[in-house]
Design a protein around this motif. Structure first.
Motif, mmCIF file in Angstrom:
data_model
loop_
_atom_site.group_PDB
_atom_site.id
_atom_site.type_symbol
_atom_site.label_atom_id
_atom_site.label_comp_id
_atom_site.label_asym_id
_atom_site.label_seq_id
_atom_site.Cartn_x
_atom_site.Cartn_y
_atom_site.Cartn_z
ATOM 1 N N ILE A 296 53.029 39.132 41.773
ATOM 2 C CA ILE A 296 51.977 38.113 41.859
ATOM 3 C C ILE A 296 51.184 38.078 40.566
ATOM 4 C CG2 ILE A 296 49.803 37.521 43.013
ATOM 5 C CD1 ILE A 296 50.981 38.705 45.581
ATOM 6 N N CYS B 181 50.837 31.243 48.043
ATOM 7 C CA CYS B 181 49.628 30.646 47.491
ATOM 8 C C CYS B 181 49.239 29.444 48.343
ATOM 9 C CB CYS B 181 49.850 30.213 46.046
ATOM 10 S SG CYS B 181 48.376 29.450 45.295
ATOM 11 N N GLU C 45 53.247 28.284 46.105
ATOM 12 C CA GLU C 45 54.120 29.194 45.375
ATOM 13 C C GLU C 45 54.352 30.434 46.221
ATOM 14 O OE1 GLU C 45 54.415 31.584 41.083
ATOM 15 O OE2 GLU C 45 52.670 30.318 41.525
ATOM 16 N N ASP D 270 41.422 35.993 42.133
ATOM 17 C CA ASP D 270 42.305 35.691 43.263
ATOM 18 C C ASP D 270 41.668 36.156 44.571
ATOM 19 O OD1 ASP D 270 44.350 34.546 41.790
ATOM 20 O OD2 ASP D 270 45.484 36.420 41.597
ATOM 21 N N ARG E 10 43.037 31.374 42.969
ATOM 22 C CA ARG E 10 44.129 31.210 43.927
ATOM 23 C C ARG E 10 43.760 31.918 45.225
ATOM 24 N NH1 ARG E 10 49.145 33.610 40.548
ATOM 25 N NH2 ARG E 10 47.694 35.389 40.552
ATOM 26 N N THR E 11 44.144 31.302 46.332
ATOM 27 C CA THR E 11 44.035 31.952 47.637
ATOM 28 C C THR E 11 45.444 32.355 48.029
ATOM 29 O OG1 THR E 11 42.236 30.432 48.196
ATOM 30 C CG2 THR E 11 43.191 31.734 49.998
ATOM 31 N N ILE E 12 45.674 33.654 48.251
ATOM 32 C CA ILE E 12 47.024 34.164 48.463
ATOM 33 C C ILE E 12 47.090 34.903 49.787
ATOM 34 C CG2 ILE E 12 48.831 35.671 47.551
ATOM 35 C CD1 ILE E 12 47.637 35.166 44.743
#
Length: 247
Positions: A23, A224, A229, A29, A2-4
């Motif tokens: 998170i 996200c 998200e 991540d 995931r890129t957050i």
């Protein structure tokens, strides 16, 4: 993976810890912090200390290293830590709390923070056809061509422009701004969404604003990139009931 993207923290250490827990950060991540770690609530020192620890611990565990962008307040605090000068406008906009936060800290600790603020922060970041900025960029050819290198963490014009675009306008239309066509999506902070009566990240054209007013009355937010998200802390005044945050 995931890129957050994580919005402006402004000294809200309790919110940062709460957000990262919600998170449920994984080792793969990609955490991209959008800047303004300081100035506002009372724990700017603790925020920077935790970000340094987070970076070191993830590297030692072979986890994906976090990315830290430079915010305008981070530049202002660096100037204070290096020179000791307390500019009146900076003090009024959250710097006073930061001065108190650093009171009594050792030179060794302050020097570590100076190194982090000078050497570990990016003016902008590009990843998977997306652009990440604290504020935005002005040059029509992109941030690499900015004459003033501090514009990506000061200039609000990209967000203001995105808000003016007809949401039904096709990106291929000749009226769609060429500046926005440089990236698939753009993720920013700097201008609180609470100014538009929202405590959630907002989208305008292909720009996502993740600053949900944690410096004032809103929560700290993360988004996200892949799924959109959203995670949020409690509103900062609830975490710091005896403080006022930024004026």
């Amino acid at each position: 993976m995931r890129t957050i993207a994580i919005g402006d923290i402004h000294g809200g250490y309790k919110a940062l810890l709460q957000l990262l827990q919600r998170i449920d950060v994984r080792s793969d991540d990609m955490l991209i912090f959008l800047g303004d770690y300081v100035d506002g609530w009372s724990q700017s020192y603790e925020v920077i200390e935790h970000l340094i620890h987070l970076s070191n611990s993830r590297l030692s565990q072979n986890a994906t290293a976090p990315v830290f962008l430079r915010g305008n307040h981070d530049e202002l605090v660096l100037n204070y830590l290096e020179t000791g000068k307390q500019e009146s406008m900076w003090l009024h906009h959250g710097g006073e709390q930061t001065v108190v936060s650093y009171k009594g800290k050792s030179k060794k600790d302050v020097d570590r923070h100076i190194y982090f603020l000078k050497q570990e922060l990016h003016n902008f970041y590009e990843y998977k056809d997306n652009g990440f900025f604290h504020a935005g960029f002005h040059n029509l050819n992109g941030p690499h061509y900015e004459y003033y290198k501090n514009l990506p963490y000061w200039d609000r014009s990209l967000w203001e422009m995105a808000l003016c675009i007809d949401p039904n306008l096709d990106p291929e239309h000749p009226r769609f701004p060429n500046r926005l066509k440089l990236y698939r999506e753009i993720f920013i902070g700097h201008t609180p969404t609470t100014r538009l009566d929202s405590t959630r990240p907002l989208q305008a054209a292909n720009v996502w604003n993740v600053d949900t007013g944690a410096a004032f009355t809103g929560p700290l937010s993360a988004l996200c990139v892949e799924t959109k998200e959203i995670w949020q802390s409690d509103p900062l005044p609830e975490l710091y009931p005896d403080e006022q945050g930024r004026n």
